[in-house]
Every structure is written in structure tokens, then in C-alpha cells.
Motif scaffolding. Structure first.
Motif, PDB file in Angstrom:
ATOM      1  N   LEU A  98       0.822  -1.202   0.000  1.00 37.55           N
ATOM      2  CA  LEU A  98       0.000   0.000   0.000  1.00 37.55           C
ATOM      3  C   LEU A  98       0.862   1.261   0.000  1.00 37.55           C
ATOM      4  CD1 LEU A  98      -2.823  -0.944   2.554  1.00 37.55           C
ATOM      5  CD2 LEU A  98      -3.030  -0.725   0.070  1.00 37.55           C
ATOM      6  N   ASP A  99       1.973   1.229   0.706  1.00 41.87           N
ATOM      7  CA  ASP A  99       2.887   2.366   0.725  1.00 41.87           C
ATOM      8  C   ASP A  99       3.353   2.698  -0.684  1.00 41.87           C
ATOM      9  OD1 ASP A  99       4.495   4.384   1.867  1.00 41.87           O
ATOM     10  OD2 ASP A  99       6.197   3.015   2.060  1.00 41.87           O
ATOM     11  N   HIS A 100       3.620   1.654  -1.470  1.00 43.86           N
ATOM     12  CA  HIS A 100       4.096   1.867  -2.844  1.00 43.86           C
ATOM     13  C   HIS A 100       2.970   2.306  -3.776  1.00 43.86           C
ATOM     14  CE1 HIS A 100       8.373   0.646  -2.979  1.00 43.86           C
ATOM     15  NE2 HIS A 100       8.058   0.025  -1.845  1.00 43.86           N
ATOM     16  N   ILE A 101       1.811   1.625  -3.725  1.00 45.23           N
ATOM     17  CA  ILE A 101       0.782   1.977  -4.715  1.00 45.23           C
ATOM     18  C   ILE A 101       0.140   3.328  -4.420  1.00 45.23           C
ATOM     19  CG2 ILE A 101       0.280  -0.423  -5.292  1.00 45.23           C
ATOM     20  CD1 ILE A 101      -2.428   0.025  -3.778  1.00 45.23           C
ATOM     21  N   THR A 102       0.160   3.766  -3.158  1.00 44.54           N
ATOM     22  CA  THR A 102      -0.358   5.098  -2.828  1.00 44.54           C
ATOM     23  C   THR A 102       0.731   6.162  -2.915  1.00 44.54           C
ATOM     24  OG1 THR A 102       0.085   4.889  -0.450  1.00 44.54           O
ATOM     25  CG2 THR A 102      -2.061   4.098  -1.258  1.00 44.54           C
ATOM     26  N   ARG A 103       1.992   5.713  -3.132  1.00 47.52           N
ATOM     27  CA  ARG A 103       3.148   6.605  -3.159  1.00 47.52           C
ATOM     28  C   ARG A 103       3.222   7.476  -1.911  1.00 47.52           C
ATOM     29  NH1 ARG A 103       4.040   7.870  -9.627  1.00 47.52           N
ATOM     30  NH2 ARG A 103       4.492   5.686 -10.114  1.00 47.52           N
ATOM     31  N   GLY A 104       3.107   6.755  -0.776  1.00 48.05           N
ATOM     32  CA  GLY A 104       3.339   7.402   0.507  1.00 48.05           C
ATOM     33  C   GLY A 104       2.104   7.926   1.209  1.00 48.05           C
ATOM     34  N   ARG A 105       0.901   7.629   0.705  1.00 46.33           N
ATOM     35  CA  ARG A 105      -0.306   8.143   1.364  1.00 46.33           C
ATOM     36  C   ARG A 105      -0.820   7.212   2.464  1.00 46.33           C
ATOM     37  NH1 ARG A 105      -5.289   9.392  -1.774  1.00 46.33           N
ATOM     38  NH2 ARG A 105      -4.560   8.146  -3.545  1.00 46.33           N
ATOM     39  N   VAL A 106      -0.228   6.046   2.635  1.00 45.69           N
ATOM     40  CA  VAL A 106      -0.755   5.096   3.613  1.00 45.69           C
ATOM     41  C   VAL A 106      -0.130   5.323   4.989  1.00 45.69           C
ATOM     42  CG1 VAL A 106       0.953   3.253   3.264  1.00 45.69           C
ATOM     43  CG2 VAL A 106      -1.362   2.668   3.965  1.00 45.69           C
ATOM     44  N   MET A 107      -0.920   5.049   6.032  1.00 46.51           N
ATOM     45  CA  MET A 107      -0.462   5.089   7.418  1.00 46.51           C
ATOM     46  C   MET A 107      -0.877   3.772   8.061  1.00 46.51           C
ATOM     47  SD  MET A 107      -1.785   8.967   8.268  1.00 46.51           S
ATOM     48  CE  MET A 107      -3.436   8.524   7.688  1.00 46.51           C
ATOM     49  N   PHE A 108      -0.136   3.360   9.076  1.00 48.91           N
ATOM     50  CA  PHE A 108      -0.326   2.040   9.674  1.00 48.91           C
ATOM     51  C   PHE A 108      -0.725   2.194  11.132  1.00 48.91           C
ATOM     52  CE2 PHE A 108       1.997  -2.205  10.731  1.00 48.91           C
ATOM     53  CZ  PHE A 108       0.784  -2.879  10.728  1.00 48.91           C
ATOM     54  N   GLY A 109      -2.040   2.082  11.402  1.00 46.78           N
ATOM     55  CA  GLY A 109      -2.528   2.102  12.766  1.00 46.78           C
ATOM     56  C   GLY A 109      -2.646   0.695  13.303  1.00 46.78           C
ATOM     57  N   VAL A 110      -2.258   0.498  14.563  1.00 43.15           N
ATOM     58  CA  VAL A 110      -2.217  -0.846  15.146  1.00 43.15           C
ATOM     59  C   VAL A 110      -2.904  -0.850  16.502  1.00 43.15           C
ATOM     60  CG1 VAL A 110      -0.030  -1.331  13.967  1.00 43.15           C
ATOM     61  CG2 VAL A 110       0.003  -0.479  16.315  1.00 43.15           C
ATOM     62  N   PHE A 156       4.289 -17.212  15.934  1.00 43.56           N
ATOM     63  CA  PHE A 156       4.886 -17.004  14.609  1.00 43.56           C
ATOM     64  C   PHE A 156       6.389 -17.205  14.711  1.00 43.56           C
ATOM     65  CE2 PHE A 156       5.187 -12.675  16.381  1.00 43.56           C
ATOM     66  CZ  PHE A 156       6.497 -12.350  16.094  1.00 43.56           C
ATOM     67  N   THR A 157       6.996 -17.540  13.572  1.00 43.13           N
ATOM     68  CA  THR A 157       8.440 -17.704  13.459  1.00 43.13           C
ATOM     69  C   THR A 157       8.913 -16.940  12.234  1.00 43.13           C
ATOM     70  OG1 THR A 157       8.399 -19.900  14.474  1.00 43.13           O
ATOM     71  CG2 THR A 157      10.334 -19.351  13.133  1.00 43.13           C
ATOM     72  N   LEU A 158       9.998 -16.179  12.391  1.00 40.39           N
ATOM     73  CA  LEU A 158      10.611 -15.475  11.267  1.00 40.39           C
ATOM     74  C   LEU A 158      12.083 -15.863  11.196  1.00 40.39           C
ATOM     75  CD1 LEU A 158       9.125 -11.866  11.675  1.00 40.39           C
ATOM     76  CD2 LEU A 158       8.335 -13.683  10.152  1.00 40.39           C
ATOM     77  N   ARG A 159      12.501 -16.302  10.031  1.00 37.99           N
ATOM     78  CA  ARG A 159      13.899 -16.704   9.817  1.00 37.99           C
ATOM     79  C   ARG A 159      14.457 -15.964   8.611  1.00 37.99           C
ATOM     80  NH1 ARG A 159      12.607 -23.142  10.719  1.00 37.99           N
ATOM     81  NH2 ARG A 159      12.381 -23.033  13.001  1.00 37.99           N
ATOM     82  N   ASP A 160      15.423 -15.095   8.879  1.00 38.31           N
ATOM     83  CA  ASP A 160      15.995 -14.250   7.830  1.00 38.31           C
ATOM     84  C   ASP A 160      14.901 -13.584   7.002  1.00 38.31           C
ATOM     85  OD1 ASP A 160      18.579 -14.889   8.613  1.00 38.31           O
ATOM     86  OD2 ASP A 160      18.630 -16.661   7.322  1.00 38.31           O
ATOM     87  N   ALA A 161      13.890 -13.080   7.683  1.00 38.15           N
ATOM     88  CA  ALA A 161      12.726 -12.492   7.012  1.00 38.15           C
ATOM     89  C   ALA A 161      13.017 -11.054   6.612  1.00 38.15           C
ATOM     90  CB  ALA A 161      11.510 -12.541   7.936  1.00 38.15           C
ATOM     91  N   ARG A 162      12.616 -10.709   5.410  1.00 40.12           N
ATOM     92  CA  ARG A 162      12.738  -9.332   4.933  1.00 40.12           C
ATOM     93  C   ARG A 162      11.706  -9.092   3.844  1.00 40.12           C
ATOM     94  NH1 ARG A 162      18.492  -8.594   2.584  1.00 40.12           N
ATOM     95  NH2 ARG A 162      19.011 -10.533   3.629  1.00 40.12           N
ATOM     96  N   LEU A 163      11.349  -7.822   3.655  1.00 35.68           N
ATOM     97  CA  LEU A 163      10.465  -7.457   2.563  1.00 35.68           C
ATOM     98  C   LEU A 163      11.235  -7.483   1.254  1.00 35.68           C
ATOM     99  CD1 LEU A 163       8.563  -4.406   4.134  1.00 35.68           C
ATOM    100  CD2 LEU A 163       7.939  -6.822   4.193  1.00 35.68           C
ATOM    101  N   GLN A 164      10.555  -7.838   0.176  1.00 31.91           N
ATOM    102  CA  GLN A 164      11.228  -7.877  -1.121  1.00 31.91           C
ATOM    103  C   GLN A 164      11.524  -6.480  -1.655  1.00 31.91           C
ATOM    104  OE1 GLN A 164      10.167 -11.279  -3.894  1.00 31.91           O
ATOM    105  NE2 GLN A 164       8.223 -11.008  -2.808  1.00 31.91           N
ATOM    106  N   MET A 165      10.722  -5.487  -1.224  1.00 31.02           N
ATOM    107  CA  MET A 165      10.935  -4.108  -1.665  1.00 31.02           C
ATOM    108  C   MET A 165      11.208  -3.225  -0.461  1.00 31.02           C
ATOM    109  SD  MET A 165       8.052  -3.465  -4.629  1.00 31.02           S
ATOM    110  CE  MET A 165       6.674  -3.634  -3.481  1.00 31.02           C
ATOM    111  N   MET A 166      12.143  -2.329  -0.601  1.00 34.47           N
ATOM    112  CA  MET A 166      12.333  -1.307   0.424  1.00 34.47           C
ATOM    113  C   MET A 166      11.096  -0.426   0.490  1.00 34.47           C
ATOM    114  SD  MET A 166      15.203  -1.587   2.029  1.00 34.47           S
ATOM    115  CE  MET A 166      15.482   0.057   2.716  1.00 34.47           C
ATOM    116  N   PRO A 167      10.828   0.206   1.635  1.00 27.90           N
ATOM    117  CA  PRO A 167       9.629   1.037   1.736  1.00 27.90           C
ATOM    118  C   PRO A 167       9.681   2.244   0.805  1.00 27.90           C
ATOM    119  CG  PRO A 167      11.052   1.371   3.638  1.00 27.90           C
ATOM    120  CD  PRO A 167      11.615   0.204   2.886  1.00 27.90           C
ATOM    121  N   TRP A 168       8.513   2.675   0.341  1.00 28.31           N
ATOM    122  CA  TRP A 168       8.439   3.914  -0.427  1.00 28.31           C
ATOM    123  C   TRP A 168       8.716   5.100   0.494  1.00 28.31           C
ATOM    124  CZ3 TRP A 168       7.685   5.428  -5.486  1.00 28.31           C
ATOM    125  CH2 TRP A 168       7.363   6.770  -5.689  1.00 28.31           C
ATOM    126  N   THR A 169       8.090   5.074   1.687  1.00 32.18           N
ATOM    127  CA  THR A 169       8.271   6.140   2.680  1.00 32.18           C
ATOM    128  C   THR A 169       9.471   5.793   3.548  1.00 32.18           C
ATOM    129  OG1 THR A 169       5.885   6.520   2.729  1.00 32.18           O
ATOM    130  CG2 THR A 169       7.175   7.402   4.561  1.00 32.18           C
TER     131      THR A 169
END
Length: 377
Positions: A98-110, A156-169
């Protein structure tokens, strides 16, 4: 407080009565986001719920993806994703997308999750919801910055986990946590250096400790080497506006009682006395000081009071409550945009200065012309 201008937005849970077409209601939610985008609002936050039949958006990320294609300027946030329900890497991928397709208009509330019934359907104990949220935050923050993460949290388990794309923002999307009144959310906001989505009131129950809540955020941030900014503190207010107070109260006859019944039966919040029904309900909220049902002038007075009481915040969020029908709701947001937002953003300062300059110039010219006529005579 920050010198940034006060921002304005909408918090969209959403709330829809059980007797209406649910598909049409979702389309109306999308239209409302388009409407406030055209009116110049800054942001909207969209909720996640899976039970109880009133708050019907189960995938805020999908709603945001749809709304992004229909809007031009408004920022779009999850308000909020219940972190314990999602595998963190999968969630981080969706937010980064969403960060990429909105080109930085997305925010992440948790948040941990508002409805115990949602957790029950997934076999999650209520007491595990907040620990799950913090375990997820521990990995989501570095993941969304493009870092490599290894973690084991039982669920959950994460092993050498990373996103394929760096963040847009950069360094990552803006993040915020919701706060209904518990100090736990303020502690979490400070611990992780997050913004905060703060409810001024819940139903008819006023939050009387807003300054204390922000002090907790600041103190906890200092203890954990984080920095927090009042401009990232958002206050959610309950309002409906019309051209007169009587008209605003009349508008709210449409959907106020079903909204109150939902909170009475599902959230068990301290609302007006059980005997308060029908037309008396909106007035009870006004008298409790937890809702503005009136005119733009009433809204201005309430916001000024909150700014004075809290020492300042960055954004006013109007709760999308569906107290009124679609026409009156749209008019309420327009009245707010026409008369309330300009008051706080100083949009008419130069216009006022210009007319004052013109009046003064004309006065001087008239005085000079009068002097000239007198001297010729």
C-alpha cells in the motif's frame, strides 16, 4: 506544540445498523472518503472487525487499496489492524504494498483488537491479545524499515525475514496505536515511538485524563530512548453539525439509538441511563460534554477547549458514526470543512488583512478628497 498546522480527518470504524443493506453501506463508506477528500480533509483511518454485525470492514488494507484509486490527496490509514490476528511478515508485505501503490499516502494504525468475540473465533485468549500486539510490533517496525528479522514468538516464526521491496516512505510508513482510555496504549506508544489515536470519549464516558495520557507517552519514550511528537497525537471527537442546534438534534434521530444499543450490548460501555431512549439520547450526550451536536460555532468552541486542556495535538479526527442519514452526514462534513477548518488553519488571515487594508485605504482617500475640496473652496 509543533508549528505544523492543525490537521483534520475521519475515523471510520464503520458503524452500520443491522437493518440496512450491508453491501450498499460499504459503497457509501467509500463515497464518504471520496467526499471528504474533495473537501480537503487530511486523512482517514479505517477499522478492522470480524464479528458483532455493526462494524463491517474486516480488511482495512483492501478498503484502502480501493479508496486510493478513488481519491487524490487524502492520506489513508488502518484504524486499526489487530496485530495478534496476523502473521507479521504477511502483514508487513501488505502495508508495504500500500505504501508503494499510494506513493506514501498510507499510514499504519495498530492495536491489540477491540472485540473479544473476534479473538474467540480464532481461538485467541483475550489476555494474549496485548502481548501478541507487542511481539508483532517488535518485528514489524524493523521489517517495515527494510531490515532482516529473526524472531520466535510461539505463534509465529521469522527466519531471515525481509520485505522484497524497500519502503516507499523512508524510513518507513507512519505508525500509530489506538487508545480508548487505558494507560497501556500510551505506554506502548512511548515504548515504540508511535503516534497515538486517542478517543476524547467513548460513548457518553468522557476521557478526563488526556494530559496525563500524553505525559505517560513522553515519559515512556524517554525511558526507551524514543522521541514522540505532539503533531502525531490525534484526538477522535464525536460530532454532527447542521445550520442550527435543533436541526442537528433532529438529524440524529435517524441512527443514534441503534448506535447506542450496539455499545450497550457489545462493548458494555457506561452510556446514558438505561431508561434514556429515543430523542433524549442525543441531548444526553451533549449535556455530558462528550459529543457536539450543533453548529460549526459549537465545534470550534469544543476544539479550542481541548487544545487548551491538552496543551495541543496534531489532528482532529471526526468519528464516522452514521447518526444521521447520508445527506445530513455529507452536509455535516461540508459545514465543518467550510467554517471550522479555516478557523484553525488560519486560511482567511490574508483575506481579512486585505479587506481591512482596502477599507483603510478608502477611508484615507475619502479623507484626502474631503481635504482637497475644502482647500479649493
Amino acid at each position: 506544540m509543533s508549528t505544523d498546522k492543525l490537521r483534520f480527518g475521519m475515523f471510520l470504524p464503520p458503524y452500520h445498523a443491522r437493518n440496512e443493506n450491508p453491501s450498499l453501506a460499504l459503497h457509501r463508506d467509500l463515497w464518504l472518503v471520496e467526499h471528504i477528500d474533495r473537501l480537503g480533509y487530511d486523512e482517514v483511518w479505517v477499522g478492522e472487525h470480524h464479528s458483532a454485525a455493526f462494524e463491517t470492514i474486516g480488511a482495512p488494507e483492501m478498503f484502502i487499496a480501493t479508496a486510493a484509486e478513488r481519491t487524490r490527496h487524502i492520506r489513508l490509514g488502518t484504524g486499526v489492524v489487530s496485530l495478534g490476528y496476523h502473521q507479521p511478515l504477511m502483514l508487513a508485505e501488505r502495508i508495504n504494498y500500500l505504501d508503494h501503490i499510494t506513493r506514501g499516502r498510507v499510514m499504519f494504525g495498530v492495536g491489540p483488537g477491540a472485540l473479544p468475540s473476534d479473538a474467540a473465533m480464532m481461538g485467541i485468549a483475550v489476555e494474549d491479545m496485548r502481548p501478541r500486539m507487542e511481539a508483532a510490533l517488535d518485528v514489524l517496525i524493523p521489517l517495515l524499515r527494510g531490515e532482516v528479522v529473526n524472531a520466535e514468538a510461539g505463534w509465529f516464526t521469522l527466519r531471515d525475514a525481509r520485505l522484497q521491496m524497500m519502503p516507499w516512505t523512508r524510513p518507513s510508513v507512519e505508525m500509530a496505536i489506538t487508545a480508548m482510555g487505558s494507560v497501556n496504549s500510551a505506554i506502548a506508544a512511548g515504548k515504540y515511538g508511535l503516534g497515538i489515536l486517542q478517543f476524547q470519549s467513548v460513548g457518553c464516558f468522557p476521557m478526563t485524563t488526556l494530559p496525563a495520557m500524553w505525559n505517560v507517552v513522553q515519559q515512556t519514550a524517554a525511558e526507551h530512548g524514543q522521541t514522540v511528537d505532539r503533531s502525531k497525537w490525534r484526538l477522535v471527537l464525536q460530532m454532527h453539525l447542521a445550520e442550527s442546534r435543533q436541526q442537528a438534534l433532529e438529524d440524529c434521530r435517524f441512527g443514534f439509538e441503534p448506535w447506542v444499543d450496539y455499545f450497550r450490548h457489545i462493548s458494555a460501555l457506561p452510556l446514558p441511563p438505561e431508561g434514556t431512549r429515543g430523542d433524549a439520547l442525543p441531548q444526553a450526550f451533549v449535556e455530558a460534554g462528550t459529543a457536539v451536536i450543533g453548529t460549526p460555532e459549537d465545534a470550534i468552541t469544543a476544539i479550542e477547549r481541548h487544545l487548551a486542556d491538552t496543551g495541543g495535538f496534531g489532528c482532529v479526527m471526526l468519528l464516522a458514526h452514521n447518526w444521521a442519514n447520508s445527506r445530513a452526514t455529507a452536509e455535516s462534513y461540508e459545514l465543518f470543512a467550510r467554517y471550522v477548518i479555516p478557523h484553525f488553519q488560519g486560511l482567511n488571515i490574508n483575506r481579512e488583512a486585505s479587506i481591512e487594508w482596502v477599507i483603510e485605504r478608502r477611508r484615507q482617500e475619502q479623507a484626502q478628497h474631503g481635504f482637497d475640496r475644502a482647500s479649493k473652496s
